[in-house]
Design a protein around this motif. Sequence first.
Motif, short mmCIF file in Angstrom:
data_model
loop_
_atom_site.label_atom_id
_atom_site.label_comp_id
_atom_site.label_asym_id
_atom_site.label_seq_id
_atom_site.Cartn_x
_atom_site.Cartn_y
_atom_site.Cartn_z
N PHE A 122 171.20 -48.40 -6.53
CA PHE A 122 172.75 -48.62 -6.64
C PHE A 122 173.34 -49.51 -5.35
CE2 PHE A 122 171.46 -44.49 -4.90
CZ PHE A 122 172.22 -44.40 -3.51
N PRO A 123 174.29 -49.90 -5.14
CA PRO A 123 174.53 -50.95 -3.95
C PRO A 123 175.14 -49.93 -2.83
CG PRO A 123 176.40 -51.06 -5.42
CD PRO A 123 175.22 -50.25 -6.26
N ASN A 124 175.08 -50.58 -1.60
CA ASN A 124 175.64 -50.12 -0.42
C ASN A 124 177.19 -49.68 -0.61
OD1 ASN A 124 173.42 -49.76 1.12
ND2 ASN A 124 173.90 -51.41 2.55
N GLU A 125 177.50 -48.85 0.15
CA GLU A 125 179.15 -48.42 0.15
C GLU A 125 179.31 -48.11 1.48
OE1 GLU A 125 179.69 -45.66 -3.85
OE2 GLU A 125 178.02 -45.11 -2.48
N VAL A 126 179.54 -49.34 2.18
CA VAL A 126 179.84 -49.31 3.60
C VAL A 126 181.50 -49.08 3.91
CG1 VAL A 126 179.84 -50.61 5.61
CG2 VAL A 126 177.91 -50.58 4.16
N THR A 127 181.66 -48.43 4.68
CA THR A 127 183.11 -48.27 5.21
C THR A 127 183.14 -47.77 6.85
OG1 THR A 127 185.17 -46.82 5.11
CG2 THR A 127 183.18 -45.69 4.60
N GLY A 128 184.25 -48.39 7.48
CA GLY A 128 184.44 -48.05 8.85
C GLY A 128 184.73 -46.88 9.14
N LEU A 129 185.01 -45.84 7.94
CA LEU A 129 185.50 -44.41 8.27
C LEU A 129 184.20 -43.52 8.65
CD1 LEU A 129 188.40 -44.02 5.97
CD2 LEU A 129 188.30 -44.42 8.21
N LEU A 130 182.82 -44.12 8.10
CA LEU A 130 181.73 -43.36 8.34
C LEU A 130 180.88 -44.14 8.93
CD1 LEU A 130 181.49 -41.82 4.59
CD2 LEU A 130 182.37 -40.57 6.79
N ARG A 131 180.38 -43.57 10.04
CA ARG A 131 179.38 -44.35 11.18
C ARG A 131 178.07 -43.61 11.38
NH1 ARG A 131 181.59 -48.84 12.70
NH2 ARG A 131 183.87 -48.92 12.60
N HIS A 132 177.07 -44.23 11.94
CA HIS A 132 175.81 -43.70 12.18
C HIS A 132 175.86 -42.89 13.44
CE1 HIS A 132 174.65 -46.65 9.32
NE2 HIS A 132 173.48 -45.85 9.04
N TYR A 133 176.54 -41.98 13.45
CA TYR A 133 176.53 -40.99 14.88
C TYR A 133 175.30 -40.05 14.39
CZ TYR A 133 181.33 -42.38 15.09
OH TYR A 133 182.42 -42.93 15.13
N ALA A 134 174.96 -39.37 15.62
CA ALA A 134 173.79 -38.50 15.34
C ALA A 134 174.46 -37.49 14.37
CB ALA A 134 173.55 -37.58 16.74
N GLY A 135 173.29 -37.05 13.44
CA GLY A 135 173.58 -35.86 12.44
C GLY A 135 174.06 -36.82 11.21
N ALA A 136 174.40 -38.12 10.85
CA ALA A 136 174.55 -38.69 10.07
C ALA A 136 173.65 -38.61 8.78
CB ALA A 136 175.03 -40.09 10.42
N LEU A 137 173.78 -38.73 7.60
CA LEU A 137 173.08 -38.66 6.52
C LEU A 137 173.40 -39.98 6.01
CD1 LEU A 137 171.30 -37.03 4.44
CD2 LEU A 137 173.29 -36.46 3.31
N ALA A 138 172.42 -40.62 5.52
CA ALA A 138 172.67 -42.19 5.11
C ALA A 138 171.23 -42.78 4.08
CB ALA A 138 172.44 -43.20 6.19
N THR A 139 171.82 -43.32 3.20
CA THR A 139 170.81 -43.83 2.34
C THR A 139 169.54 -44.65 3.06
OG1 THR A 139 172.02 -45.89 1.88
CG2 THR A 139 172.31 -44.01 0.38
N ALA A 140 168.49 -44.88 2.50
CA ALA A 140 167.61 -45.56 3.24
C ALA A 140 166.91 -46.61 2.19
CB ALA A 140 166.34 -44.66 3.51
N ASN A 141 166.81 -47.84 2.73
CA ASN A 141 166.48 -48.97 1.91
C ASN A 141 165.80 -49.87 2.90
OD1 ASN A 141 168.60 -50.71 2.57
ND2 ASN A 141 169.88 -49.59 1.24
N ALA A 142 164.81 -50.52 2.71
CA ALA A 142 164.19 -51.46 3.41
C ALA A 142 165.20 -52.62 3.24
CB ALA A 142 162.66 -51.90 2.60
N ASP A 143 165.37 -53.24 2.26
CA ASP A 143 166.34 -54.27 1.95
C ASP A 143 167.58 -53.88 1.59
OD1 ASP A 143 167.30 -56.77 1.39
OD2 ASP A 143 165.70 -57.60 0.47
N ALA A 144 168.88 -54.10 1.76
CA ALA A 144 170.03 -53.53 1.35
C ALA A 144 170.25 -54.68 -0.04
CB ALA A 144 171.14 -53.83 2.35
#
Length: 253
Positions: A122-144
Amino acid sequence: MKKLLCAALAASLGLACAACAQESGGLFASSRPDSVESAELQFQTPAADAPAAVIRTSLGSITVVLYPQYAPLAVENFTGLAQQGYYDGLVFHRVEHDFVIQTGDATGTGASGATVWDNEPFPNEVTGLLRHYAGALATANADASQGNLSQFYIVSAPAGSVDADAADTLLSAGLSEDAANTYRQAGGAPYLDGLDTVFGQVVDGMDVVDAINAVETDENSRPLEDVTVLGVTVTTFGQAGAIAAESAPESAA
């Protein structure tokens, strides 16, 4: 602009992390702050009925709040696989000290994964409301461009990993003052913003994230002794505390 920001921050933050490590003499540059004063969504107290999950590991439980309103596909895949028991028994195959801890691949190699849609990515869902702060849970992919599967990571960068110079770089690149200040307080990996999908935030159990972050690893960032996901329970923020407490004896190292 994203590529330029990524490169500039990577260089700046690399120096910040190195300096902090020298000061502390250990992996963790500074203690996690007791609280982060921020208007950013990830540091607001969730409603009792907000979707959440308890990730039970061999080193303890990590509670995350989920954001299906901003990352519906990522949350649906994560919760669907969790309810199927997909994550049960999987190892953290990648631990990049003071960066991320990663799991979610049934092969334990980081080269595979699954989805609830017959394993179609499934594709990325990027928003400026969620960022990579410490503790962020994110999808992992080698190539978006290839899409996302079941792998996910939690940002384990320490507080102090974003210093004043790095915060100024963020501001110059157009980040809001509140977001830049939040990175300074909480730490994080802002150079990942826009590259991966953030779909949750740790609200309890950062001590467990830190414990996993600190395990000894080989030259490929794989823990020398397995750290295992015992299971993932999908719940609500209001119920998560009780679930984590009940699982504490089982998940204690």
